[in-house]
Design an enzyme around this catalytic site. Sequence first.
Site, PDB file in Angstrom:
ATOM      1  N   GLY A   7      -0.566   6.358  13.455  1.00 37.99           N
ATOM      2  CA  GLY A   7      -1.179   7.756  12.895  1.00 37.99           C
ATOM      3  C   GLY A   7      -0.044   8.714  12.393  1.00 37.99           C
ATOM      4  O   GLY A   7      -0.663   9.732  11.789  1.00 37.99           O
ATOM      5  N   GLU A  22       1.882   2.331  17.993  1.00 35.79           N
ATOM      6  CA  GLU A  22       2.146   1.316  17.083  1.00 35.79           C
ATOM      7  C   GLU A  22       2.096   1.691  15.854  1.00 35.79           C
ATOM      8  O   GLU A  22       1.256   1.657  15.100  1.00 35.79           O
ATOM      9  CB  GLU A  22       0.583   0.299  17.479  1.00 35.79           C
ATOM     10  N   CYS A  23       3.370   1.891  15.648  1.00 32.40           N
ATOM     11  CA  CYS A  23       3.683   2.442  14.397  1.00 32.40           C
ATOM     12  C   CYS A  23       3.966   1.470  13.121  1.00 32.40           C
ATOM     13  O   CYS A  23       4.854   0.590  13.486  1.00 32.40           O
ATOM     14  CB  CYS A  23       5.211   3.528  14.339  1.00 32.40           C
ATOM     15  N   GLY A  24       3.593   1.732  12.031  1.00 30.94           N
ATOM     16  CA  GLY A  24       4.043   0.852  10.830  1.00 30.94           C
ATOM     17  C   GLY A  24       4.690   1.540   9.765  1.00 30.94           C
ATOM     18  O   GLY A  24       5.903   1.594   9.543  1.00 30.94           O
ATOM     19  N   ARG A  25       3.988   2.397   9.051  1.00 32.79           N
ATOM     20  CA  ARG A  25       4.478   3.336   8.064  1.00 32.79           C
ATOM     21  C   ARG A  25       5.663   4.067   8.571  1.00 32.79           C
ATOM     22  O   ARG A  25       6.681   4.219   7.804  1.00 32.79           O
ATOM     23  CB  ARG A  25       3.217   4.115   7.382  1.00 32.79           C
ATOM     24  N   CYS A  30      -3.378  -3.615 -17.835  1.00 33.36           N
ATOM     25  CA  CYS A  30      -4.524  -3.054 -18.873  1.00 33.36           C
ATOM     26  C   CYS A  30      -5.452  -2.136 -18.509  1.00 33.36           C
ATOM     27  O   CYS A  30      -6.791  -2.468 -18.307  1.00 33.36           O
ATOM     28  CB  CYS A  30      -4.922  -4.172 -19.639  1.00 33.36           C
ATOM     29  N   TYR A  50       3.243  -0.657   3.277  1.00 33.63           N
ATOM     30  CA  TYR A  50       2.201  -0.639   2.251  1.00 33.63           C
ATOM     31  C   TYR A  50       2.502  -0.608   0.686  1.00 33.63           C
ATOM     32  O   TYR A  50       1.735   0.326  -0.019  1.00 33.63           O
ATOM     33  CB  TYR A  50       1.109   0.441   2.741  1.00 33.63           C
TER      34      TYR A  50
END
Length: 398
Positions: free
Chosen positions: A231, A268-271, A346, A375
Amino acid sequence: MSLQHLRNYLEGRTQSRTQPICAYLYDLVHLRARADSLRQSLPPQCKLFYAIKANSDEPVLKALAGHVDGFEVASLGEIHRARAVDDSIPIVFGGPGKSDAELEGALDQRIMLTHVESEHQLRRLDWIARSRNQVADILLRVNPAFVPQQATLRMGGQATQFGIDETQIPALFELIPTLPGIRLKGLHIHAISNNLDACTHLALMQHYFDLAEAWQRRYGLAFDWLNVGGGIGVNYANPNAPFDWNSFCAGLSALIAARQPRFQIVFECGRFLAADCGYYMSEVTDIKTSYNKHFAILRGGSHHFRLPVSWQHNHPFMVLARDSWPYPFSRPAVHDAPVTLCGELCTPKDTLARDVHVERLRAGDCVVFLLAGAYGWHISHHDFLSHPHPERVFLDNY
């Protein structure tokens, strides 16, 4: 990664009419250093897990193993990716739609904690564990009735598919002692995503503490773990004003000292961990003007880097000039004006930044999108229109 490293990569690529530059570059040296720094700043009672959904490439996971306390996964496929890198690293398993095969796989792969998101998921896990003469350690994922913060995404404090309503949790506390295949180890509360304010995130932690401690007292429970999710955000609008991690950790230390919770706290960090290790580089293949607006067409786009379209923002970038020009005719360019950066798809939605000012941008120059390590490639529709994939370069030990 320094600007010089980006230029070195660019200079190492000869200009080609037929193969414009398009690449992801990941700085694994920086990634490890960032993980170490974030982890060391946390209070001793806290653990830092990496949410591999942000970027699950094997070189990234290998770089982080030993520099984080574990991995957070959201599918059996991610479990296998994590185990392929490290057979013993702690893994926690989230996600609202776990199949029986995934629950069985979690037991096979010695998952440390499974985050249970509904009564039905709880009962299925108990049934599967008992059939195997096993006991599954779980956290109940709570959708809190109240969330004191706003953020880009909300998974709690409102009706969503995530977690169990706060009002339904007490009934599960009564149910779990009757399920011999289940061992309750604590709670998972992950209600918002991409919060940029350290003070409000600290208030969120205090709210999570309030819920956990009240339930422990009321039901005579002793939680081992409180997973507070990720978060914590990345400021794509202003990369020079990031989330104040050091201030947050100082406030969290004071909160823990005042409250003396007995449970360990998992982030639990990702970004927040991986975003600034990655860059998406794309060559400008054309500059055109339509009804007094300038457009730069890139080799690549949202099929490689979907994040800006998904979040509807202008992604931060810089321009790397290339002076060579292979054609015998004039070079399209825009000078000191706003330009919209578009991909090759397109669809008019294939836009990575709209009406952003550039001093100079020419066909043949490269645009480098910053904060692309999380991401980016991993949430993109890679094979739409069957364009070539970007080169993917992992820089280590430079």
